[in-house]
Motif scaffolding. Sequence first.
Motif, short mmCIF file in Angstrom:
data_model
loop_
_atom_site.label_atom_id
_atom_site.label_comp_id
_atom_site.label_asym_id
_atom_site.label_seq_id
_atom_site.Cartn_x
_atom_site.Cartn_y
_atom_site.Cartn_z
N SER A 116 55.90 13.39 57.81
CA SER A 116 55.38 12.03 57.95
C SER A 116 54.68 11.56 56.69
N TYR A 117 54.08 12.47 55.93
CA TYR A 117 53.42 12.06 54.69
C TYR A 117 54.43 11.59 53.65
N GLY A 118 55.57 12.25 53.58
CA GLY A 118 56.62 11.76 52.71
C GLY A 118 57.22 10.46 53.20
N LYS A 119 57.29 10.30 54.52
CA LYS A 119 57.82 9.05 55.09
C LYS A 119 56.92 7.86 54.77
N LEU A 120 55.61 8.10 54.59
CA LEU A 120 54.73 7.02 54.16
C LEU A 120 55.20 6.45 52.83
N LEU A 121 55.60 7.32 51.92
CA LEU A 121 56.12 6.86 50.64
C LEU A 121 57.44 6.12 50.82
N ASP A 122 58.33 6.68 51.63
CA ASP A 122 59.62 6.03 51.88
C ASP A 122 59.45 4.62 52.43
N ARG A 123 58.42 4.43 53.24
CA ARG A 123 58.17 3.13 53.87
C ARG A 123 57.27 2.23 53.03
N GLN A 124 56.90 2.70 51.82
CA GLN A 124 56.02 1.94 50.93
C GLN A 124 54.74 1.53 51.66
N ALA A 125 54.18 2.49 52.37
CA ALA A 125 53.01 2.24 53.22
C ALA A 125 51.75 2.05 52.39
N LYS A 126 50.75 1.47 53.04
CA LYS A 126 49.40 1.43 52.50
C LYS A 126 48.54 2.42 53.28
N TYR A 200 40.05 -2.91 46.74
CA TYR A 200 38.85 -2.73 47.55
C TYR A 200 38.70 -3.87 48.55
N ALA A 201 38.17 -3.52 49.73
CA ALA A 201 37.96 -4.50 50.79
C ALA A 201 36.76 -4.06 51.61
N GLN A 202 36.49 -4.80 52.67
CA GLN A 202 35.35 -4.52 53.53
C GLN A 202 35.78 -4.64 54.98
N LEU A 203 35.32 -3.72 55.82
CA LEU A 203 35.53 -3.80 57.27
C LEU A 203 34.19 -3.55 57.94
N GLY A 204 33.57 -4.61 58.47
CA GLY A 204 32.20 -4.47 58.95
C GLY A 204 31.31 -4.06 57.79
N ASP A 205 30.56 -2.99 57.96
CA ASP A 205 29.70 -2.49 56.89
C ASP A 205 30.43 -1.50 55.97
N ALA A 206 31.67 -1.19 56.30
CA ALA A 206 32.38 -0.12 55.60
C ALA A 206 33.11 -0.63 54.35
N ARG A 207 32.96 0.07 53.27
CA ARG A 207 33.78 -0.13 52.07
C ARG A 207 35.15 0.47 52.35
N VAL A 208 36.19 -0.26 51.99
CA VAL A 208 37.56 0.19 52.26
C VAL A 208 38.33 0.31 50.95
N LEU A 209 38.97 1.45 50.75
CA LEU A 209 39.91 1.63 49.65
C LEU A 209 41.31 1.43 50.23
N VAL A 210 42.03 0.45 49.71
CA VAL A 210 43.40 0.20 50.14
C VAL A 210 44.33 0.80 49.09
N CYS A 211 45.00 1.88 49.46
CA CYS A 211 45.81 2.65 48.52
C CYS A 211 47.29 2.36 48.73
N ASP A 212 47.98 2.04 47.66
CA ASP A 212 49.42 1.81 47.69
C ASP A 212 50.13 3.15 47.46
N THR A 213 50.94 3.59 48.41
CA THR A 213 51.52 4.93 48.31
C THR A 213 52.49 5.05 47.13
N VAL A 214 53.23 3.98 46.83
CA VAL A 214 54.18 4.04 45.71
C VAL A 214 53.43 4.18 44.39
N ALA A 215 52.44 3.31 44.19
CA ALA A 215 51.66 3.37 42.94
C ALA A 215 50.85 4.66 42.86
N LEU A 216 50.30 5.09 43.98
CA LEU A 216 49.52 6.32 44.01
C LEU A 216 50.38 7.50 43.57
#
Length: 249
Positions: A116-126, A200-216
């Motif tokens: 499933s971790y490789g499938k995240l890349l195949d699906r260009q997941a975030k 970077y983004a925010q969800l409530g009080d939480a700092r969020v890192l939005v990672c692009d699997t292809v670029a990563l």
Amino acid sequence: MNIDPTGTIMVHSSMKSIGEVKNGAETVLDAFSEFMNDGLLVFPTHTWADINEENPKFYVAESPSHIGILTELFRQRPHVFRSLHPTHSVAALGTDAQAFTAGNENFDTPAARGSSYGKLLDRQAKILLVGVDLRQNTFIHGIEEWKNIHERMGDTHEALVTVLPDGTEIPVPSRRHIPGISLHYWKVEKLLAEKGAIEYAQLGDARVLVCDTVALTHYISQMLEIDPTIFSDMDPLTDAFIEEFRALS
């Protein structure tokens, strides 16, 4: 967060970091599920802290996730499929959820390219890191696996067993990640953000890192080609490494 609601996201999370929410974790899961109604929503449901050679049986329907309340509640929701890997299962809801989670038990490592971790890349997941950081991003373990970085996986197999809800037992001989490596993933956050692999983004009080699997995958692979040992210790990145990486496209 620039998320495609018809795409795929994986969420690593700390509910506590989000702050007070009416009806708590269930509301957060409702929000994610509704937003991704036409896509695929994935949470890790890991059990590596509990399932080992002394306690080898992973019960798909019963073994709790130990990586946060959101993951534990999500895996129990209707129409959610949980994968069969005994230490690094994931749970998915939505488009192709059953196919996405299928087959992980066929690999002897937690984040194989065909898993499933490789499938995240195949699906260009975030990948959303909600109130956590790169140290909790299992996908980076996968990149190291795929690049065959030395001393990232143990040499021996544990005789683990996945137990289906009907009692069927599936032997899953498994190798473990070398402990402590992920504690050093934080070192490259700034460089990845410079290249646009992290936003970077925010969800409530939480700092969020939005990672692009292809670029990563692209940029961490380049880093590992420059220096395969960058995650082996706590030493800061050298000026020479940073200069060479920044010069790459």
